[in-house]
Scaffold this motif. Structure first.
Motif, PDB file in Angstrom:
ATOM      1  N   LYS A  75      11.349  13.234   2.072  1.00 50.55           N
ATOM      2  CA  LYS A  75      12.649  13.104   2.229  1.00 50.55           C
ATOM      3  C   LYS A  75      13.458  12.162   3.160  1.00 50.55           C
ATOM      4  O   LYS A  75      14.483  11.528   3.012  1.00 50.55           O
ATOM      5  CB  LYS A  75      13.411  14.490   2.617  1.00 50.55           C
ATOM      6  CG  LYS A  75      13.202  15.553   1.190  1.00 50.55           C
ATOM      7  CD  LYS A  75      13.908  16.958   1.532  1.00 50.55           C
ATOM      8  CE  LYS A  75      13.733  18.017   0.556  1.00 50.55           C
ATOM      9  NZ  LYS A  75      14.179  17.394  -0.758  1.00 50.55           N
ATOM     10  N   ASN A  76      12.314  11.875   4.144  1.00 49.96           N
ATOM     11  CA  ASN A  76      12.686  10.804   5.167  1.00 49.96           C
ATOM     12  C   ASN A  76      12.465   9.422   4.926  1.00 49.96           C
ATOM     13  O   ASN A  76      13.295   8.321   5.074  1.00 49.96           O
ATOM     14  CB  ASN A  76      12.189  10.905   6.594  1.00 49.96           C
ATOM     15  CG  ASN A  76      12.352  12.516   7.003  1.00 49.96           C
ATOM     16  OD1 ASN A  76      13.524  13.053   6.745  1.00 49.96           O
ATOM     17  ND2 ASN A  76      11.391  13.157   7.603  1.00 49.96           N
ATOM     18  N   GLU A  77      11.495   9.152   4.068  1.00 47.00           N
ATOM     19  CA  GLU A  77      11.114   7.623   4.029  1.00 47.00           C
ATOM     20  C   GLU A  77      10.974   7.557   2.585  1.00 47.00           C
ATOM     21  O   GLU A  77      10.665   6.348   2.047  1.00 47.00           O
ATOM     22  CB  GLU A  77       9.745   7.292   4.787  1.00 47.00           C
ATOM     23  CG  GLU A  77       9.975   7.443   6.236  1.00 47.00           C
ATOM     24  CD  GLU A  77       8.579   7.081   7.001  1.00 47.00           C
ATOM     25  OE1 GLU A  77       7.770   6.851   6.165  1.00 47.00           O
ATOM     26  OE2 GLU A  77       8.691   7.039   8.152  1.00 47.00           O
ATOM     27  N   GLY A  78      11.150   8.499   1.605  1.00 48.97           N
ATOM     28  CA  GLY A  78      10.928   8.419   0.269  1.00 48.97           C
ATOM     29  C   GLY A  78      11.712   7.060  -0.397  1.00 48.97           C
ATOM     30  O   GLY A  78      11.230   6.241  -1.151  1.00 48.97           O
ATOM     31  N   LEU A  79      13.217   7.214  -0.157  1.00 53.81           N
ATOM     32  CA  LEU A  79      13.921   6.225  -0.844  1.00 53.81           C
ATOM     33  C   LEU A  79      13.805   4.815  -0.214  1.00 53.81           C
ATOM     34  O   LEU A  79      13.607   3.949  -0.943  1.00 53.81           O
ATOM     35  CB  LEU A  79      15.428   6.729  -0.387  1.00 53.81           C
ATOM     36  CG  LEU A  79      16.636   5.496  -0.992  1.00 53.81           C
ATOM     37  CD1 LEU A  79      16.573   5.609  -2.432  1.00 53.81           C
ATOM     38  CD2 LEU A  79      17.915   6.130  -0.739  1.00 53.81           C
ATOM     39  N   SER A 134       0.759  -1.101   0.221  1.00 53.06           N
ATOM     40  CA  SER A 134      -0.065  -0.008   0.034  1.00 53.06           C
ATOM     41  C   SER A 134       0.848   1.327   0.068  1.00 53.06           C
ATOM     42  O   SER A 134       0.456   2.519  -0.037  1.00 53.06           O
ATOM     43  CB  SER A 134      -0.894   0.112   1.240  1.00 53.06           C
ATOM     44  OG  SER A 134       0.009  -0.032   2.546  1.00 53.06           O
ATOM     45  N   LEU A 135       2.205   1.078  -0.208  1.00 54.24           N
ATOM     46  CA  LEU A 135       3.053   2.226  -0.043  1.00 54.24           C
ATOM     47  C   LEU A 135       2.984   2.989  -1.398  1.00 54.24           C
ATOM     48  O   LEU A 135       2.659   2.420  -2.438  1.00 54.24           O
ATOM     49  CB  LEU A 135       4.444   1.811   0.287  1.00 54.24           C
ATOM     50  CG  LEU A 135       4.954   0.969   1.248  1.00 54.24           C
ATOM     51  CD1 LEU A 135       6.306   0.601   1.214  1.00 54.24           C
ATOM     52  CD2 LEU A 135       4.483   2.131   2.555  1.00 54.24           C
ATOM     53  N   LYS A 136       3.202   4.512  -1.166  1.00 57.46           N
ATOM     54  CA  LYS A 136       3.201   5.344  -2.240  1.00 57.46           C
ATOM     55  C   LYS A 136       4.267   6.161  -2.197  1.00 57.46           C
ATOM     56  O   LYS A 136       4.766   6.893  -1.199  1.00 57.46           O
ATOM     57  CB  LYS A 136       1.854   6.191  -2.215  1.00 57.46           C
ATOM     58  CG  LYS A 136       2.040   7.160  -3.395  1.00 57.46           C
ATOM     59  CD  LYS A 136       0.438   8.483  -3.270  1.00 57.46           C
ATOM     60  CE  LYS A 136      -0.687   7.141  -3.417  1.00 57.46           C
ATOM     61  NZ  LYS A 136      -1.720   8.436  -3.472  1.00 57.46           N
ATOM     62  N   VAL A 137       5.108   6.401  -3.146  1.00 59.75           N
ATOM     63  CA  VAL A 137       6.293   7.193  -3.399  1.00 59.75           C
ATOM     64  C   VAL A 137       6.235   8.338  -4.389  1.00 59.75           C
ATOM     65  O   VAL A 137       5.956   7.930  -5.646  1.00 59.75           O
ATOM     66  CB  VAL A 137       7.525   6.354  -3.272  1.00 59.75           C
ATOM     67  CG1 VAL A 137       7.835   5.794  -4.559  1.00 59.75           C
ATOM     68  CG2 VAL A 137       8.709   7.185  -3.205  1.00 59.75           C
ATOM     69  N   SER A 138       6.725   9.325  -3.944  1.00 58.36           N
ATOM     70  CA  SER A 138       6.368  10.455  -5.248  1.00 58.36           C
ATOM     71  C   SER A 138       8.085  11.049  -5.538  1.00 58.36           C
ATOM     72  O   SER A 138       8.491  11.348  -4.455  1.00 58.36           O
ATOM     73  CB  SER A 138       5.521  11.704  -4.664  1.00 58.36           C
ATOM     74  OG  SER A 138       4.124  11.344  -4.522  1.00 58.36           O
ATOM     75  N   LEU A 139       8.251  11.081  -6.792  1.00 60.86           N
ATOM     76  CA  LEU A 139       9.634  11.718  -7.151  1.00 60.86           C
ATOM     77  C   LEU A 139       9.545  12.649  -7.883  1.00 60.86           C
ATOM     78  O   LEU A 139       8.959  12.975  -8.818  1.00 60.86           O
ATOM     79  CB  LEU A 139      10.523  10.695  -7.879  1.00 60.86           C
ATOM     80  CG  LEU A 139      11.001   9.435  -7.333  1.00 60.86           C
ATOM     81  CD1 LEU A 139       9.707   8.199  -7.087  1.00 60.86           C
ATOM     82  CD2 LEU A 139      12.097   8.791  -7.989  1.00 60.86           C
ATOM     83  N   ARG A 140      10.203  13.769  -7.475  1.00 62.12           N
ATOM     84  CA  ARG A 140      10.420  15.069  -8.386  1.00 62.12           C
ATOM     85  C   ARG A 140      11.346  14.940  -9.343  1.00 62.12           C
ATOM     86  O   ARG A 140      12.698  14.554  -9.097  1.00 62.12           O
ATOM     87  CB  ARG A 140      10.580  16.156  -7.473  1.00 62.12           C
ATOM     88  CG  ARG A 140       9.614  16.579  -6.421  1.00 62.12           C
ATOM     89  CD  ARG A 140       9.574  18.219  -5.732  1.00 62.12           C
ATOM     90  NE  ARG A 140       8.833  18.182  -4.732  1.00 62.12           N
ATOM     91  CZ  ARG A 140       7.394  18.581  -5.063  1.00 62.12           C
ATOM     92  NH1 ARG A 140       7.036  18.836  -6.340  1.00 62.12           N
ATOM     93  NH2 ARG A 140       6.538  18.798  -3.868  1.00 62.12           N
ATOM     94  N   VAL A 141      11.130  14.942 -10.711  1.00 54.42           N
ATOM     95  CA  VAL A 141      11.967  15.199 -11.683  1.00 54.42           C
ATOM     96  C   VAL A 141      12.338  16.449 -11.983  1.00 54.42           C
ATOM     97  O   VAL A 141      11.771  17.218 -12.581  1.00 54.42           O
ATOM     98  CB  VAL A 141      11.421  14.059 -13.038  1.00 54.42           C
ATOM     99  CG1 VAL A 141      12.509  14.195 -14.065  1.00 54.42           C
ATOM    100  CG2 VAL A 141      11.112  12.821 -12.587  1.00 54.42           C
ATOM    101  N   HIS A 142      13.857  16.788 -11.752  1.00 56.15           N
ATOM    102  CA  HIS A 142      14.238  17.871 -12.095  1.00 56.15           C
ATOM    103  C   HIS A 142      14.990  18.248 -13.370  1.00 56.15           C
ATOM    104  O   HIS A 142      15.016  19.235 -13.944  1.00 56.15           O
ATOM    105  CB  HIS A 142      14.930  18.318 -11.046  1.00 56.15           C
ATOM    106  CG  HIS A 142      14.638  18.278  -9.574  1.00 56.15           C
ATOM    107  ND1 HIS A 142      13.460  18.989  -9.183  1.00 56.15           N
ATOM    108  CD2 HIS A 142      15.102  17.530  -8.494  1.00 56.15           C
ATOM    109  CE1 HIS A 142      13.326  18.730  -8.016  1.00 56.15           C
ATOM    110  NE2 HIS A 142      14.061  17.670  -7.415  1.00 56.15           N
TER     111      HIS A 142
END
Length: 311
Positions: A250-254, A212-220
């Motif tokens: 920033k804490n749990e994204g990776l 059920s995890l979700k992760v959002s990455l910002r593509v620069h």
């Protein structure tokens, strides 16, 4: 007060402060005659060119915009077209309704006033917002409403103005297509969201409920796609190290990204391709050639010793 700037000043009347009058008075408006009608002559002659918003020029160097409500409101029936036209050169045929609307006019004075709105927001318990604080579009009203809501809750709210849209090169465009297609087929559980600078969003949502995890990455930087397409998992690591991407959390994204990877790896255990494996195995071929060319032969060992040691 969610009203046009002139209407806000009219409601405040003599109770408006000097700063409120000065700042809100800088927003100027124009008035337009608006018609709801079914006159297709206000659309392009070729029906294939019809769009949600259509512009028609006139002989007196003026123009009018016609909105095709069948598309905007998803009316469905294309046989009967419902149109809204602003300032037509003549009254459209089959007119159903006419009214008069006001629109804010972007100007230097309005832009400067927008930067000074913080001087009157929240003072005397009054908050001001509306489309005039942007470019007159509904999205501008939404943005200012979010800022006001966070201000009333005493929370900071950062909304980007005039974001710079990413323009990838042709190779990067192809790489983005490869990477997004791979994500779409690989992600069966969990959710990965790619947020490009400028507003483009790619969402890859699995249907399985294992994760059920979700992760959002910002593509620069669109180099991210090229690195992943050509260097696989090493490419995403390189993109992260060099700031091409970052995590919203920033804490749990990776950590969440790795957890989503593990869950999908197990679901895709029978598949031949692995995580982040690019199309045509470009990465595997590249590193195989590099490995072969750097074999630790006796000759290369002697050359390396002679270069680094004074023998």
């Amino acid at each position: 007060m969610a009203t046009h700037a002139p209407d806000t000043l009219d409601m405040l009347g003599k109770e408006a402060t000097f700063d409120e009058t000065r700042i809100l008075g800088a927003f100027q408006y124009v008035h337009s005659d608006t018609f709801l009608h079914r006159d297709k002559t206000f659309l392009p002659r070729d029906p294939a060119a019809w769009s949600a918003c259509n512009f028609l020029g006139t002989i007196n160097n003026r123009g009018c915009a016609t909105y095709w409500l069948n598309i905007i409101q998803n009316l469905g029936d294309s046989k009967i077209s419902y149109l809204v036209t602003l300032d037509p050169p003549h009254t459209p045929e089959h007119t159903l309704l006419k009214w008069r609307t006001s629109h804010p006019v972007p100007s230097v004075a309005a832009s400067k006033a927008s930067c000074e709105l913080h001087q009157i927001q929240g003072k005397r318990g009054l908050w001001f917002f509306g489309v005039y604080q942007g470019y007159g579009f509904h999205a501008n009203g939404l943005k200012t409403g979010m800022v006001i809501a966070d201000g009333m809750l005493r929370r900071s709210c950062s909304i980007r103005d005039n974001p710079k849209y990413m323009v990838p090169t042709w190779p990067e465009t192809g790489a983005r297509l490869i990477v997004t297609r791979f994500f779409k087929s690989f992600i069966q559980t969990g959710c990965i969201i790619l947020l490009e600078d400028g507003g483009t969003i790619f969402t890859f949502q699995g249907t399985e409920k294992r994760c059920s995890l979700k992760v959002s990455l910002r593509v620069h930087n669109t180099q991210f796609y090229w690195k992943v397409a050509t260097r696989a998992d090493i490419g995403i690591a390189d993109a992260f190290i060099h700031g091409d991407i970052s995590f919203v959390n920033k804490n749990e994204g990776l950590l969440n990204l790795f957890m989503i990877y593990v869950a999908n790896r197990d679901l895709n255990a029978s598949a031949k391709r692995g995580w982040w494996t690019p199309l045509l195995d470009l990465s595997s071929a590249k590193y195989f050639i590099g490995h072969v060319s750097n074999r630790n032969t006796l000759t290369q060992a002697r050359r390396n010793i002679s270069r680094h040691y004074d023998l």
